[in-house]
Scaffold this motif. Structure first.
Motif, PDB file in Angstrom:
ATOM      1  N   MET A  73      34.950  40.891  31.125  1.00 20.04           N
ATOM      2  CA  MET A  73      35.112  42.183  30.438  1.00 20.04           C
ATOM      3  C   MET A  73      33.955  43.126  30.764  1.00 20.04           C
ATOM      4  N   THR A  74      32.728  42.575  30.781  1.00 16.11           N
ATOM      5  CA  THR A  74      31.553  43.391  31.100  1.00 16.11           C
ATOM      6  C   THR A  74      31.642  43.940  32.521  1.00 16.11           C
ATOM      7  N   PHE A 137      38.749  47.380  24.435  1.00 23.31           N
ATOM      8  CA  PHE A 137      38.537  46.007  23.944  1.00 23.31           C
ATOM      9  C   PHE A 137      39.571  45.135  24.656  1.00 23.31           C
ATOM     10  N   PRO A 138      39.264  44.712  25.879  1.00 25.10           N
ATOM     11  CA  PRO A 138      40.288  44.094  26.731  1.00 25.10           C
ATOM     12  C   PRO A 138      40.937  42.855  26.141  1.00 25.10           C
ATOM     13  N   HIS A 160      48.626  45.932  30.534  1.00 26.57           N
ATOM     14  CA  HIS A 160      47.245  46.272  30.212  1.00 26.57           C
ATOM     15  C   HIS A 160      46.784  47.427  31.095  1.00 26.57           C
ATOM     16  N   ALA A 161      45.647  48.031  30.716  1.00 23.02           N
ATOM     17  CA  ALA A 161      45.064  49.089  31.534  1.00 23.02           C
ATOM     18  C   ALA A 161      44.659  48.519  32.889  1.00 23.02           C
ATOM     19  N   SER A 167      41.056  40.654  33.133  1.00 23.58           N
ATOM     20  CA  SER A 167      40.970  40.156  31.752  1.00 23.58           C
ATOM     21  C   SER A 167      42.357  39.803  31.222  1.00 23.58           C
ATOM     22  N   ALA A 168      43.345  40.638  31.538  1.00 23.83           N
ATOM     23  CA  ALA A 168      44.724  40.381  31.103  1.00 23.83           C
ATOM     24  C   ALA A 168      45.223  39.046  31.652  1.00 23.83           C
ATOM     25  N   LEU A 169      45.004  38.827  32.937  1.00 21.15           N
ATOM     26  CA  LEU A 169      45.497  37.604  33.577  1.00 21.15           C
ATOM     27  C   LEU A 169      44.747  36.359  33.088  1.00 21.15           C
ATOM     28  N   LEU A 170      43.458  36.523  32.763  1.00 23.12           N
ATOM     29  CA  LEU A 170      42.706  35.390  32.218  1.00 23.12           C
ATOM     30  C   LEU A 170      43.237  35.027  30.828  1.00 23.12           C
ATOM     31  N   LEU A 171      43.583  36.030  30.022  1.00 23.40           N
ATOM     32  CA  LEU A 171      44.164  35.761  28.700  1.00 23.40           C
ATOM     33  C   LEU A 171      45.488  35.012  28.837  1.00 23.40           C
ATOM     34  N   GLU A 172      46.315  35.424  29.789  1.00 24.33           N
ATOM     35  CA  GLU A 172      47.595  34.730  30.022  1.00 24.33           C
ATOM     36  C   GLU A 172      47.340  33.255  30.358  1.00 24.33           C
TER      37      GLU A 172
END
Length: 460
Positions: A73-74, A137-138, A160-161, A167-172
């Protein structure tokens, strides 16, 4: 593959490219929607308690991946590393709260019917819910809507943006690792035009957006045209009122934190500081001193107070708002100059002598710029606060907590009010706004019940 078919991420601390991601074709997108619906049909049949176990496990897996997620995220949007870690902690907390309280919130309710007989109210899963989320806030933005909907038995799609695609793909990946059935939570790597087609897709039953009011009007209209339920969280221009009986030292410290947290890029951040005449000079002096000492620097370093803004265009837009306000008579008390060098940094800034018609008075400034406004008294301060077209959050500083509660309850025209504090979100408190800040609520039972079929079953 042509250039426009790729999504790109850039490190805002140095302006260098991070990664490129291949966008989905229309066929791949439609297949993802269909797969999510098919996964939903199985998921909705599982008891709420069983779904809760998976939600609880997602919370544990988020904690396990905290370092990896915070660093990503950073690098993608520039938040301080320690604040990224706090964000992941909040996400784990939301999972824990939802797993513990979700089954009770979704239980059937019995009613006695007026003419005799029994009524049953069930909260039935609705289907596939489509979320369009911003970059600031990803993780939290995604967890906020997805966990409630997965708990409710729905399937979840995410657009996602672009700048936080990784970050989106890591959450998945984390959700899958936690035992969530495949395809039940799907990231869509798609364009705005493709996004419209997702809203129109018959298998999609609800739409939630966090974004700008302009985006909200477009998405709300598109959802309405297709008779889809929507929830919109559209940013704000939150007013923090400092009354004459306030603890000024506490107010200044809290207002600085509330303005610069997450590099000032928070929808529910403190943005307008409305201070009554009797304590205005005292507040102003300390506020300028503390904001002047806010250090912008490498977001991975401990001694940085704020990192860079998330994108070059966002920094340019913020600076234009500052310059336009100054042209119309605003005074810069600190900051306000575009820095030289690499990265999209912007200094902590305070603008004074503001009037309606200036961007710093009327509009949302999404970055570390504070708007300082003098009010005659408490009534005038509340009038100024409520004159905004926005209504997400706000704050009141007063040693008389009962009076502050009364002002918050009966007079403050916002969805959230913080008294003698600044806060972002609590898993058990409703999150959302009124007016141009949108409609609908997230978190707690309120979020769980947004996208369910509240079904009435009557027995004679």
């Amino acid at each position: 593959m042509s250039e426009e078919k790729m999504l790109k991420t850039i490190n805002p601390a140095n302006g260098k490219s991070l990664k490129e991601y291949k966008m989905m074709t229309d066929d791949e997108m439609n297949s993802a929607v269909k797969s999510c619906h098919e996964a939903f049909l199985k998921w909705k049949a599982k008891p709420a308690e069983e779904r809760a176990k998976v939600i609880s496990n997602i919370g544990k897996k988020l904690a396990e991946h905290k370092d990896e997620l915070a660093k990503l995220m950073t690098s993608e949007m520039g938040k301080l590393l320690k604040q990224g870690e706090q964000e992941v902690d909040l996400c784990s907390g939301i999972c824990d709260y939802t797993a513990k309280n979700g089954p009770d919130s979704l239980k059937d309710e019995e009613r006695e019917l007026p003419e005799g007989g029994t009524g049953l109210i069930s909260y039935s899963p609705l289907g596939v819910i489509y979320g369009i989320q911003p970059w600031n806030f990803p993780s939290y933005q995604v967890v906020r809507y997805s966990i409630a909907n997965l708990m409710a038995g729905n399937g979840v799609l995410l657009k996602h943006a672009e700048n936080v695609t990784g970050s989106a793909l890591l959450l998945e990946k984390i959700y899958l690792e936690a035992g969530l059935p495949e395809n039940l939570f799907k990231v869509l790597l798609i364009s705005h035009d493709q996004s419209d087609a997702v809203i129109e897709n018959k298998l999609v039953r609800g739409v939630t957006l966090t974004g700008s009011p302009d985006a909200g009007k477009i998405i709300g209209k598109k959802a309405g045209e297709n008779l889809k339920k929507s929830v919109l969280e559209l940013g704000s221009n939150d007013a923090y009122i400092v009354l004459e009986d306030a603890d000024v030292e506490l107010a200044v410290k809290t207002c600085v934190q509330g303005r610069v947290y997450n590099n000032g890029e928070t929808c529910v951040a403190a943005k307008r500081f409305i201070v009554v005449d009797k304590v205005y000079d005292k507040f102003k002096k300390a506020f300028v001193e503390q904001m002047s000492n806010v250090k912008a620097g490498d977001p991975t370093k401990e001694d940085s107070d704020i990192g860079p803004m998330a994108r070059k265009d966002l920094r340019e837009e913020l600076h234009e708002q500052v310059e336009e306000s100054v042209k119309k008579g605003a005074k810069i008390l600190c900051g306000g100059k575009m820095p030289e060098g690499d990265g999209f940094y912007y200094p902590a800034t305070i603008l004074d002598e503001l009037k309606p018609g200036m961007p710093a008075y009327d509009d949302e400034l999404f970055g570390p710029v504070a708007s300082l406004i003098k009010a005659k008294d408490a009534e005038d301060a509340m009038d100024i606060a409520n004159s905004s077209r926005f209504g997400l959050g706000g704050g009141i500083f007063s040693k008389d907590e009962e009076k502050a509660k009364e002002l918050a309850k009966y007079h403050f025209d916002t969805g959230m009010v913080f008294i003698n504090s600044f806060g972002l979100a609590k898993p058990n408190m409703p999150f959302g706004g009124v007016k141009d800040s949108g409609y609908g609520r997230e978190h707690g039972t309120f979020g769980l019940h947004e996208f369910v079929n509240v079904k009435a079953i009557m027995l004679a």
